[in-house]
Each structure stands twice: as structure tokens, then as C-alpha cells.
Design an enzyme around this catalytic site. Structure first.
Site, PDB file in Angstrom:
ATOM      1  N   GLY A   1      30.382 -19.560  35.727  1.00 25.68           N
ATOM      2  CA  GLY A   1      29.844 -18.381  35.204  1.00 25.68           C
ATOM      3  C   GLY A   1      28.499 -18.335  35.010  1.00 25.68           C
ATOM      4  N   SER A   2      27.923 -17.347  34.851  1.00 27.66           N
ATOM      5  CA  SER A   2      26.485 -17.072  34.850  1.00 27.66           C
ATOM      6  C   SER A   2      25.790 -15.774  34.165  1.00 27.66           C
ATOM      7  CB  SER A   2      25.820 -17.210  36.281  1.00 27.66           C
ATOM      8  OG  SER A   2      24.545 -17.272  36.119  1.00 27.66           O
TER       9      SER A   2
ATOM     10  N   TYR B   1      21.271 -15.762  30.021  1.00 30.14           N
ATOM     11  CA  TYR B   1      21.192 -16.627  29.043  1.00 30.14           C
ATOM     12  C   TYR B   1      21.583 -17.788  28.804  1.00 30.14           C
ATOM     13  CZ  TYR B   1      17.479 -13.434  26.929  1.00 30.14           C
ATOM     14  OH  TYR B   1      16.357 -12.896  26.775  1.00 30.14           O
TER      15      TYR B   1
ATOM     16  N   ASP C   1      24.344 -20.679  31.693  1.00 27.84           N
ATOM     17  CA  ASP C   1      25.040 -20.941  32.946  1.00 27.84           C
ATOM     18  C   ASP C   1      26.225 -21.804  32.405  1.00 27.84           C
ATOM     19  OD1 ASP C   1      23.724 -19.534  35.249  1.00 27.84           O
ATOM     20  OD2 ASP C   1      21.990 -20.434  34.113  1.00 27.84           O
ATOM     21  N   VAL C   2      27.485 -21.663  33.069  1.00 25.37           N
ATOM     22  CA  VAL C   2      28.636 -22.616  32.756  1.00 25.37           C
ATOM     23  C   VAL C   2      29.140 -23.144  33.870  1.00 25.37           C
ATOM     24  CG1 VAL C   2      30.896 -22.755  31.657  1.00 25.37           C
ATOM     25  CG2 VAL C   2      29.263 -20.968  30.769  1.00 25.37           C
TER      26      VAL C   2
ATOM     27  N   LYS D   1      27.633 -25.903  29.310  1.00 24.50           N
ATOM     28  CA  LYS D   1      27.423 -24.746  29.154  1.00 24.50           C
ATOM     29  C   LYS D   1      25.745 -24.858  28.805  1.00 24.50           C
ATOM     30  CE  LYS D   1      27.486 -20.550  26.209  1.00 24.50           C
ATOM     31  NZ  LYS D   1      28.342 -19.582  25.283  1.00 24.50           N
TER      32      LYS D   1
ATOM     33  N   ASP E   1      31.358 -10.935  18.112  1.00 25.63           N
ATOM     34  CA  ASP E   1      31.582 -10.606  19.672  1.00 25.63           C
ATOM     35  C   ASP E   1      32.928 -10.988  19.958  1.00 25.63           C
ATOM     36  OD1 ASP E   1      30.846  -9.766  22.205  1.00 25.63           O
ATOM     37  OD2 ASP E   1      29.984 -11.338  22.968  1.00 25.63           O
TER      38      ASP E   1
END
Length: 469
Positions: free
Chosen positions: A28-29, A32, A34-35, A50, A143
């Protein structure tokens, strides 16, 4: 392995990380963070790393996750790395799929009945358990959405991505994290530890002296009127798809952890002139954003999570988003078309919202109502959503109350987690459906009027007002 992108190079070269973890792939990116999926060298366990490029987001996430370290429906934070001039790297429990994928998979199957009632209840109880853990610790997530509700192979659902979370008061108020659900999905009673029972009662009054209030009543009293406070600089970010595999509660953080005393700024730095802190209304993903946020409120509390919860439950029932607005004004319009116009009669005090007199809509004579949005759902299911998706924040039912709702104790009963259909992959971002799950990550401002339609701007003594048709 392909060389990493320049902005994330540090995680591959930091010796304290690569000595303990083998980085396998980026999963994931965003702008703010990146994983990465990684393997822990000591025991071959798969984890998520993360890398958070924003200081405030990292600070908030670590701070909230440590408070929730014993909550079984919040993802586990194992440890983190953070030093001067380096991005924070959080080592998190790796969960390969999420609720967005569950909904997308059910929708692709084309089953007219969607997700089975027993399965629905088990998923909903786990979501409620996670939200209740946050709210009992006075943490507002800000969120909540299907892609931030991660699912493990064993059917356990966990809340994730606390980068926007806020802690409403100092952490002396801490509730034990025992799982309120057993394997069959039944609700178990919560407990408050003896030392915290006294610490979260903010004053000495008759109800304390005579023991007249139960723990649950006192909990609700504490929540009554409390509003989110934050005293750092806000960062409003669009963070792409970085929540995809991680976020947390701590298990083996060092005793000298600097975050253990980081909450004192609440009491020390804020005087009477700044009781409400410096919050922003641009939080949460639009489809799940409470109306008070859409009207620009910066004085809000746990209730914004409850609105999001109602939107999530409605989507579980129908496999379609409840209010899929294309812009913030369109989002408000969709809400008003369902619930009716926002007035002082339905929400006393709404006229004090910052943008209430700036943004107005033609009167909706016949709002369609939630029943029309939840076709073929039972009256109890419609009622459950109705008690969450209502204008007045004070009227929204709490997660704690819903955990005890009779809906979950009536047939069909919640199924054991072992009987849940867990998606094989994380496919929430449906590439076959333009604008589908990607919309979850849109973080536009409250002045986003694009694509909505005609508007009339009128000058007033306070500035101007915008009338939408």
C-alpha cells in the site's frame, strides 16, 4: 526484488529494521505513508511495516494504539522505530483482507440476500466491540470505513488506521480490554479496572459519595458534553490506500516508551480560552462523514464515529454505500434528501454550525427516509441504522448500548467466527467499477462544489450565503 521508490528508501537501509525484518513487498502507498509485508526473522511471522512520513499522523497513531493495546478488535502494534530525522516505522499485525473486500465479494456473487443474517450480526458485533473499546478510552477514530476494518484468516475483525484519531482526555481513564464477544458472537459484560473507576470520575459529587451511579452510567456521564481536544498542528491529508494492512494495539512496547507520558500536554498547555482545541472539519472519508463535519464544525466528539458506523451497517445490509456523494455539497444534498432538511427542530443548536447560514438547500417536502434506502431489511435493522444516522449527535446510540441490543439476541443468532466467509484477497479497490471503492479515500475540502449543479450566492451581513437547488 525491484528497487524501492526513492521516497521509501530509508526503510530498506535502516539497520535496526533490516536486522529484524525481511521486507517482502510493498502492499500500500499514499502521500503520507507506505505499507510493506515483511517477515520477522526471529520466528518467521508475517507482519506489516507501516512507514509514516508525517510526524503528527505517526504520533497520533502510536499514542492511540498504546491506549488500546489490550483491545481484541483493534489491530496489534508490536513495536515501532522512530529516531530524529527518520520516518516512524510501525510494526503491525498483518491482516490480508478487510470489510470492503467482504462487501465487494458478496456483491460480485450476485446473491439477492447479500450476506447472511447470522454472519452480519457477527461482523457487526466485532465492529461494535472495536468502536466501544475506542470510545471507552475516549478515543475518536475519525475515519471509520470498510477499508479500515481489517479481517484475519480466523474471522476476527479489527479496527485499523488511527492516523487521524484523537484522544479526548488524559489517559488515566483506561478500560480493561477483555473481549465482549465469545466465539459464538455472544456479548460478554465489560469491566472497569478498580484503579480507573476512580480516575475517570472527574469530580467528587453526591453520585460518587453514595455510589448511586453504575459504571456504565458514569461512563455515559463522562461522555456527555465532552468534545474532541487537540493541540497540535492539523494535517489534512489524502493518504491513498495505505490503511490496507495494518494498525493497532501494543503488546511488547518498552517500559521506557516516551509516549507513555505524552498526554500531559492536554492539561498543561491549554487554558480556558482554548477549551476546544484546534480541530478541523475535514476529517474522515466523505461517504462516512457526519453532517456536523460537512457544515464545518470543529467542536465535535465521539458521535462522528457513530454516524460513520451507521453508514457502514447500512452498506453491510444493502452492499451499496448509503450516501455516495461526489463532492461535499453533493454529500449534504444526499443526506438531506433522505433525512429531510436540517433545522433547529430536529437538531437544537444546529444554527451555530460554522457553515449553516452560508450553505442552504431548497426545502425537501418529502424526504425518502431510511426505509427506502434499506429495502427488504427488517424493521429492527432499519431502526438500528436510524438510531446512528440521525442529525442530532446527542441522539445517536452508543456502541456500548448497541452491543446489548435485542437485535443480536434474536433469531437468527450470530454465527461462530469459524463459520464466517472470509475473503481470500483484499480487493476492495474494484478496478472493474470506475469510482468504486477508490472513492473511500477522497479527502476533499468543505468548499468542494465541483459537479454539483446550480447555486445562488447572496451577500449577507455575515459575508455570503450559497443556495443550492
Amino acid at each position: 526484488m525491484d528497487p524501492p521508490p526513492a521516497k521509501s528508501w530509508s526503510i530498506h537501509t535502516r539497520p535496526e529494521i533490516i536486522q529484524k525484518y525481511q521486507i517482502l513487498e510493498r502492499v500500500g502507498s499514499g502521500a503520507y505513508s507506505d505499507v510493506y509485508r515483511a517477515r520477522r526473522l526471529s520466528d518467521d511471522a508475517v507482519v506489516a511495516l507501516k512507514e509514516v512520513h508525517d510526524y503528527q499522523s505517526a504520533f497520533r497513531e502510536i499514542e492511540a494504539l498504546q491506549l488500546l493495546r489490550h483491545s481484541p478488535n483493534v489491530v496489534v502494534l508490536h513495536e515501532y522505530f522512530w529516531r530524529e530525522d527518520e520516518d516512524a516505522v510501525l510494526v503491525l499485525e498483518y491482516l490480508r483482507t478487510d470489510l470492503a473486500s467482504l462487501i465487494a465479494e458478496a456483491k460480485k456473487r450476485g446473491d439477492r440476500n447479500g450476506i447472511g443474517a447470522g454472519e452480519l450480526k457477527t461482523w457487526m458485533l466485532q465492529i461494535l466491540s472495536g468502536v466501544d473499546a475506542c470510545h471507552r478510552n475516549l478515543i475518536v477514530h475519525r475515519d471509520l470505513k470498510p477499508s479500515n476494518l481489517l479481517i484475519g484468516d480466523d474471522g476476527v475483525l479489527k479496527l485499523a488506521d488511527f492516523g487521524q484519531a484523537r484522544i479526548l482526555m488524559e489517559p488515566a481513564y483506561v478500560v480493561s480490554g477483555e473481549n465482549p464477544l465469545d466465539e459464538a458472537g455472544s456479548v460478554q459484560p465489560h469491566e472497569v479496572t478498580p484503579e480507573t473507576e476512580n480516575s475517570y470520575r472527574g469530580h467528587t459529587g453526591p453520585e460518587q459519595e453514595h455510589g448511586a451511579m453504575s459504571k456504565e452510567e458514569e461512563y455515559l456521564r463522562v461522555l456527555d458534553g465532552v468534545k474532541a481536544k487537540d493541540f497540535d498542528k492539523e494535517t489534512n491529508v489524502y493518504d491513498g490506500d495505505t490503511s490496507c494492512l495494518a494498525t493497532c494495539t501494543t503488546s511488547d512496547i518498552d517500559e521506557d516508551d516516551p509516549f507513555k507520558s505524552s498526554y500531559s500536554y492536554d492539561a498543561e498547555e491549554v487554558g480556558d480560552d482554548n477549551r476546544h482545541g484546534c480541530l478541523t472539519s475535514c476529517v474522515g472519508t466523505r461517504w462516512f462523514r457526519a453532517p456536523e463535519l460537512l457544515y464545518g464544525s470543529t467542536d465535535y466528539g465521539l458521535e462522528i464515529d457513530l454516524w460513520s458506523l451507521g453508514c457502514i451497517f447500512a452498506e453491510l445490509f444493502t452492499l451499496e454505500p448509503l450516501f455516495p456523494g461526489s463532492a461535499d455539497i453533493d454529500q449534504l444534498s444526499r443526506i438531506i434528501n433522505v433525512l429531510g432538511n436540517l433545522t433547529e427542530e430536529v437538531w437544537p443548536g444546529c444554527a451555530k454550525l460554522p457553515d449553516y447560514r452560508i450553505i442552504s438547500f431548497n426545502k425537501v417536502e418529502n424526504p425518502i427516509g431510511l426505509q427506502a434506502c434499506l429495502l427488504n431489511r427488517s424493521p429492527m435493522e432499519v431502526s438500528l441504522v436510524d438510531r446512528l444516522v440521525c442529525y442530532d449527535p446527542a441522539s445517536r446510540v452508543t456502541a456500548m448500548e448497541l452491543l446489548q441490543d435485542k437485535y443480536f439476541s434474536e433469531e437468527p443468532l450470530p454465527v461462530p467466527r469459524s463459520e464466517l466467509n472470509v475473503p481470500l484477497t483484499k480487493n476492495g479497490q474494484d478496478e472493474d467499477s470506475p469510482g468504486g471503492w477508490r472513492e473511500y479515500n477522497e479527502m476533499s475540502s468543505d468548499s468542494d462544489f465541483d459537479g454539483f449543479g446550480s447555486a445562488t450566492v447572496t451577500t449577507t451581513s455575515a459575508g455570503f450565503s450559497i443556495q443550492f437547488s
